[in-house]
Design an enzyme around this catalytic site. Structure first.
Site, PDB file in Angstrom:
ATOM      1  CE1 TYR A   1      41.039  40.554  44.947  1.00  0.00           C
ATOM      2  CE2 TYR A   1      38.797  39.908  45.434  1.00  0.00           C
ATOM      3  CZ  TYR A   1      39.770  40.875  45.360  1.00  0.00           C
ATOM      4  OH  TYR A   1      39.464  42.166  45.711  1.00  0.00           O
TER       5      TYR A   1
ATOM      6  CE  LYS B   1      40.383  41.052  41.753  1.00  0.00           C
ATOM      7  NZ  LYS B   1      40.846  42.329  42.274  1.00  0.00           N
TER       8      LYS B   1
ATOM      9  N   GLY C   1      45.733  44.324  40.131  1.00  0.00           N
ATOM     10  CA  GLY C   1      44.541  44.703  40.897  1.00  0.00           C
ATOM     11  C   GLY C   1      44.612  46.076  41.523  1.00  0.00           C
TER      12      GLY C   1
HETATM   13  C1  NAY Z   1      37.680  43.778  43.449  1.00  0.00           C
HETATM   14  O1  NAY Z   1      37.607  42.625  43.870  1.00  0.00           O
HETATM   15  O2  NAY Z   1      36.681  44.429  43.198  1.00  0.00           O
HETATM   16  C2  NAY Z   1      39.001  44.345  43.319  1.00  0.00           C
HETATM   17  O3  NAY Z   1      39.902  43.949  44.027  1.00  0.00           O
HETATM   18  C3  NAY Z   1      39.243  45.362  42.282  1.00  0.00           C
HETATM   19  C4  NAY Z   1      40.530  46.044  42.522  1.00  0.00           C
HETATM   20  C5  NAY Z   1      40.325  47.192  43.474  1.00  0.00           C
HETATM   21  N1  NAY Z   1      40.602  46.774  44.819  1.00  0.00           N
HETATM   22  C6  NAY Z   1      39.767  47.055  45.822  1.00  0.00           C
HETATM   23  C7  NAY Z   1      40.083  46.406  47.124  1.00  0.00           C
HETATM   24  O4  NAY Z   1      38.828  47.803  45.719  1.00  0.00           O
HETATM   25  O5  NAY Z   1      40.609  48.752  41.784  1.00  0.00           O
HETATM   26  C8  NAY Z   1      41.172  48.351  43.000  1.00  0.00           C
HETATM   27  C9  NAY Z   1      41.191  49.534  43.969  1.00  0.00           C
HETATM   28  O6  NAY Z   1      39.883  49.907  44.332  1.00  0.00           O
HETATM   29  C10 NAY Z   1      41.886  50.735  43.344  1.00  0.00           C
HETATM   30  O7  NAY Z   1      43.134  50.382  42.885  1.00  0.00           O
HETATM   31  C11 NAY Z   1      41.980  51.894  44.352  1.00  0.00           C
HETATM   32  O8  NAY Z   1      42.897  51.583  45.366  1.00  0.00           O
END
Ligand code: NAY
Length: 291
Positions: A136, A164, A188
């Site tokens: 990640y 990811k 991501g």
């Molecule tokens: C996670 O671990 O839940 C994620 O990283 C999912 C990816 C999301 N990143 C975060 C930090 O929330 O979906 C993205 C993100 O929310 C989205 O692109 C909006 O910026």
């Protein structure tokens, strides 16, 4: 062995107002992602799950609930990373025993760990478990950067099957795709799904897919079919939505949008803030505008 490619919702946490786990709500979100959103997978215990604010027992309980509810209906990937390496090792064994399809671990954060320490962390997590690991990589939150050469060293371990990639650097993404054609790359950032798909990702993992799955699927499939102009129209609407969600508070607004569909997604875990009347009202407006 189950296919890992495809679109995953990063599973939201569902909490009561006092911060305890809302099991009923969590089960509803899981079912919504399987039955309504038709996702290929769920990424359990990530940032979206508010994982880094939870105790080990709470993390285990969420892993248990997700597996119990999803059974074998969907691919399950568990994020077990923690700067407490012993906890990561314990969680990795726990989810493998539960029957998860893969694990993932955030790069160790807060302290400025050197690459040898990062490598030791991943080698230690996978050492005693028979499963597949997806790194990640989210430098904007962790401050940890990994170069292509360093990824190559991590990928020498055959259990480490992919990354990811929560990064907006498309030069790096292209270099990674070229260097590691056989490794899995998951995008991501939901707002950059189209360009990441052009560069040949194997799937994507996102928070907004909990509510915006149909558009995400369209972007992914249209882009893969080389219908870029059509995909871009959908990405434009998606990014208007994501901008509105981010302005109103990311995870809380996604939960409020789910609540509009009758799903008890509950509250965020403190120290994330609660809901103000303005935030609730704005979420209703966003729902009306996009759904
Ligand atoms: C996670 O671990 O839940 C994620 O990283 C999912 C990816 C999301 N990143 C975060 C930090 O929330 O979906 C993205 C993100 O929310 C989205 O692109 C909006 O910026």
């Amino acid at each position: 062995m189950r296919e890992l490619k495809g679109l995953y919702s990063a599973l939201l946490g569902a909490f009561h107002e006092d911060g305890s786990i809302n099991e009923k709500g969590l089960r509803q979100i899981i079912r919504h992602n399987i039955d309504h959103n038709k996702m290929d997978g769920l990424y359990v215990g990530g940032s979206t799950g508010e994982n880094f604010m939870l105790s080990t027992d709470e993390k285990k309980r969420i892993f248990e609930i997700a597996k119990d509810e999803a059974k074998n209906d969907i691919t399950l990937m568990a994020q077990v990373g923690s700067i407490n390496l012993k906890e990561s090792v314990e969680l990795a064994k726990f989810v493998v025993d539960l029957g998860y399809d893969a694990i993932s671990a955030v790069t160790p954060f807060y302290y400025k760990f050197g690459f040898d320490e990062v490598r030791h962390y991943y080698e230690t997590i996978v050492a005693d478990v028979d499963t597949r690991m997806v790194i990640y990589f989210i430098p904007f939150l962790t401050g940890v950067n990994i170069s292509v050469d360093q990824f190559a060293k991590l990928f020498e371990n055959k259990k480490i099957v992919g990354v990811k990639f929560t990064q907006g650097d498309f030069y790096l993404l292209e270099r990674m795709r070229k260097a590691f054609p056989d490794k899995l790359i998951f995008a991501g950032f939901d707002e950059m799904l189209l360009p990441a798909t052009v560069l040949g990702i194997d799937g994507a993992i996102g928070s907004t897919y909990n509510v915006n799955a149909a558009r995400a699927r369209q972007i992914y499939e249209l882009t893969r079919a080389n219908k870029i102009a059509e995909a871009l129209e959908v990405q434009h609407v998606t990014n208007d939505l994501i901008t509105d969600i981010l302005d109103n508070g990311l995870y809380g607004t996604i939960k409020l949008l789910l609540a509009e569909q009758g799903i008890e997604a509950g509250y965020c875990r403190e120290p994330m803030k609660g809901y103000t009347p303005e935030m609730r009202a704005r979420a209703k407006e966003i729902y009306k505008k996009y759904f």
